[in-house]
Design an enzyme around this catalytic site. Structure first.
Site, mmCIF file in Angstrom:
data_model
loop_
_atom_site.group_PDB
_atom_site.id
_atom_site.type_symbol
_atom_site.label_atom_id
_atom_site.label_comp_id
_atom_site.label_asym_id
_atom_site.label_seq_id
_atom_site.Cartn_x
_atom_site.Cartn_y
_atom_site.Cartn_z
ATOM 1 N N ASP A 143 1.523 -11.408 7.479
ATOM 2 C CA ASP A 143 2.060 -10.644 5.983
ATOM 3 C C ASP A 143 3.060 -9.994 6.348
ATOM 4 O O ASP A 143 3.660 -9.332 5.348
ATOM 5 C CB ASP A 143 0.878 -9.517 5.595
ATOM 6 C CG ASP A 143 0.581 -8.447 6.621
ATOM 7 O OD1 ASP A 143 -0.046 -8.827 7.795
ATOM 8 O OD2 ASP A 143 0.897 -7.286 6.580
ATOM 9 N N ASN A 144 3.642 -9.951 7.548
ATOM 10 C CA ASN A 144 4.944 -9.284 7.894
ATOM 11 C C ASN A 144 5.967 -10.482 8.118
ATOM 12 O O ASN A 144 7.324 -10.438 8.593
ATOM 13 C CB ASN A 144 4.927 -8.497 9.174
ATOM 14 C CG ASN A 144 4.469 -7.021 8.839
ATOM 15 O OD1 ASN A 144 4.401 -6.599 7.844
ATOM 16 N ND2 ASN A 144 3.928 -6.435 9.902
ATOM 17 N N GLY A 186 0.942 -1.141 -0.150
ATOM 18 C CA GLY A 186 -0.118 0.044 0.008
ATOM 19 C C GLY A 186 0.807 1.346 0.215
ATOM 20 O O GLY A 186 0.440 2.346 -0.460
ATOM 21 N N ARG A 189 14.847 -0.547 0.756
ATOM 22 C CA ARG A 189 15.393 -1.751 1.478
ATOM 23 C C ARG A 189 15.754 -2.980 0.661
ATOM 24 O O ARG A 189 15.270 -3.090 -0.440
ATOM 25 C CB ARG A 189 14.522 -2.494 2.481
ATOM 26 C CG ARG A 189 13.145 -2.984 2.091
ATOM 27 C CD ARG A 189 12.136 -3.911 2.970
ATOM 28 N NE ARG A 189 11.727 -2.876 3.924
ATOM 29 C CZ ARG A 189 10.565 -2.603 4.125
ATOM 30 N NH1 ARG A 189 9.720 -3.160 3.239
ATOM 31 N NH2 ARG A 189 9.813 -1.794 5.287
ATOM 32 N N ASP A 193 10.574 -4.749 7.716
ATOM 33 C CA ASP A 193 9.247 -3.972 7.932
ATOM 34 C C ASP A 193 9.137 -3.492 9.332
ATOM 35 O O ASP A 193 8.510 -4.061 10.019
ATOM 36 C CB ASP A 193 7.938 -4.705 7.412
ATOM 37 C CG ASP A 193 6.862 -3.632 7.254
ATOM 38 O OD1 ASP A 193 7.414 -2.327 7.043
ATOM 39 O OD2 ASP A 193 5.774 -4.085 7.016
ATOM 40 N N GLY A 196 0.190 6.514 1.161
ATOM 41 C CA GLY A 196 1.339 6.046 0.752
ATOM 42 C C GLY A 196 2.737 6.677 1.007
ATOM 43 O O GLY A 196 3.630 6.362 0.301
#
Length: 450
Positions: free
Chosen positions: A250-251, A88, A175, A260, A122
């Site tokens: 999701d991480n 996102g 990253r 993250d 964003g």
């Protein structure tokens, strides 16, 4: 090494991502470039102007992806399933091979809105980018497999956030990761019963991240790899005294590489209930519950793979996690203590003694590992450490204390007060020297530990 571009992600097809465009920023001021990381992928020779063109304006790297891709995934967020997420405020910008022959990704944070932004802007705050630099540098030095903060560029927008003073400065971060495939990537396909793409993704991950072919047993082999890698990640978090803060599915990267960083903290003492996120009111992702949380996430991968695998081999792969974790936490803690492991029957009692002594005395974690490096505790460590001292006497040092770091009066730490002080100097006086000095100090500690 020479830059070796790749486009492996395109093998998966457009069901896995959305082509997007980077935001147009009012300005691009280079604040941090990680030439050590850049050297590992052949990009350290870029001038500052070219660096900013690629990582602030996102001009494509020759031979790699010609348009950024926002990856699609789902995930459990604090154990609540969310099918409305994806990249996102970031995207996959480029792929390449590193000096170890691994497929690597350059991904972004704060690069603008995508189809998965929902109501977000964003963007990334400059403070968030600085915190990610500090987290990744510290974890790398402490032996944790982590993404590396590659670049941070200030972008000149004023951002408004509800949980910190606003308006605040903005930035875009890049990253370097060993892949951006998450457990949530598999969950999305399972949610839609897409067995064809689930099989394709399994083969892709095995081929590019574990060097194996697909086949009938591919799902259970993949799960075994992910269980082992994430058990090691959990173990190294504990040895580092690190609290990630948001261990949602999701991480969790399937390579077992931490990434993250939002509300992370390093725990001052061995306090199992210590949390990093103010919104983690139940302590779900507290320091001591991290292994359990990561195991639960891997169980969601197993559940997803059940669509393309028999259950029994998946259960067997999951049952190996606790044993792997116990072995890895001993290895990680003894590495940080600077002694050579002797085997599980010897190491587990020592690890138990370390934890008991630290909890009983509230001894700072960083201070303990600093003072005890090489296997000898100072006499000032009294009766609560008697059992530990007796067990430790049987261990051989893996490395001496000849590096100048071990003569410092105090260990290099990264507690919240220092993080805030580094940011305050930038926010109020645009003084960057404290951040720069801290990165140098962290890398010096890493040299002493390596």
């Amino acid at each position: 090494m020479d830059f070796t571009p790749q486009q492996a992600i395109l093998e998966l097809g457009d069901a896995f991502y959305d082509p997007v465009h980077a935001a147009k920023f009012p300005k691009t001021v280079l604040r941090f470039r990680n030439d050590r990381a850049a050297a590992s992928v052949g990009l350290d020779g870029l001038s500052d102007a070219r660096w900013t063109a690629h990582f602030g304006r996102f001009e494509p790297l020759a031979g790699s992806l010609q348009q950024p891709l926002a990856l699609r995934y789902h995930g459990h967020q604090f154990r609540v399933y969310n099918p409305e997420i994806g990249d996102g405020r970031g995207f996959l910008f480029a792929q390449m091979t590193d000096d170890r022959g691994r497929l690597m990704d350059l991904g972004t944070k704060g690069s603008g809105q995508t189809p998965w932004s929902r109501f977000g802007d964003g963007r990334l705050t400059l403070k968030g980018g600085i915190r990610e630099i500090l987290a990744t540098e510290m974890l790398e030095a402490l032996g944790v497999e982590t993404s590396r903060t590659f670049s941070l560029i200030e972008t000149g927008e004023e951002l408004h956030r509800g949980d910190e003073p606003s308006p605040t400065r903005s930035a875009v971060l890049v990253r370097l990761n060993h892949g951006h495939i998450r457990i949530g990537t598999f969950q999305r396909l399972a949610y839609s019963q897409d067995t064809e793409n689930l099989t394709r993704l399994t083969a892709y991950v095995l081929r590019h991240y574990f060097g194996e072919d697909g086949g009938d047993d591919a799902p259970q082999r993949l799960l075994a790899h992910v269980a082992a890698r994430t058990a090691r990640m959990a173990a190294r978090f504990m040895a580092a005294g690190f609290v990630h803060g948001v261990l949602n599915s999701d991480n969790i990267n399937v390579t077992g590489e931490s990434f993250d960083y939002g509300p992370w903290r390093f725990a001052p003492t061995w306090a199992p209930g210590f949390t990093a996120a103010y919104f983690d009111q139940s302590g779900l992702y507290s320091f001591g519950r991290q292994p359990e949380a990561i195991y639960w996430d891997v169980m969601q991968l197993a559940s997803s793979l059940r669509l393309i695998s028999e259950e029994e081999p998946l259960v067997a792969a999951m049952e190996a996690f606790p044993e792997i974790y116990q072995r890895e936490v001993a290895t990680a803690m003894l590495w940080r203590l600077g002694v050579t492991p002797r085997g599980s029957q010897h190491d587990r009692p020592l690890i138990g003694a370390i934890e008991r002594a630290l909890v009983e005395t509230d001894t700072p974690i960083d201070r303990f590992f600093f003072d005890g490096f090489g296997g000898t505790l100072p006499e000032s460590y009294g009766e609560p450490f008697a059992e530990l001292r007796a067990l430790l006497a049987a261990y051989e040092p893996r490395k001496g204390r000849d590096h100048p770091y071990w003569s410092d009066p105090a260990p290099c730490s990264m507690l919240i007060d220092e993080v805030e002080a580094i940011w305050a100097a930038i926010a109020h006086a645009d003084v960057w020297s404290h951040l720069e000095a801290k990165v140098v100090a962290i890398r010096r500690m890493g040299e002493a530990l390596a």
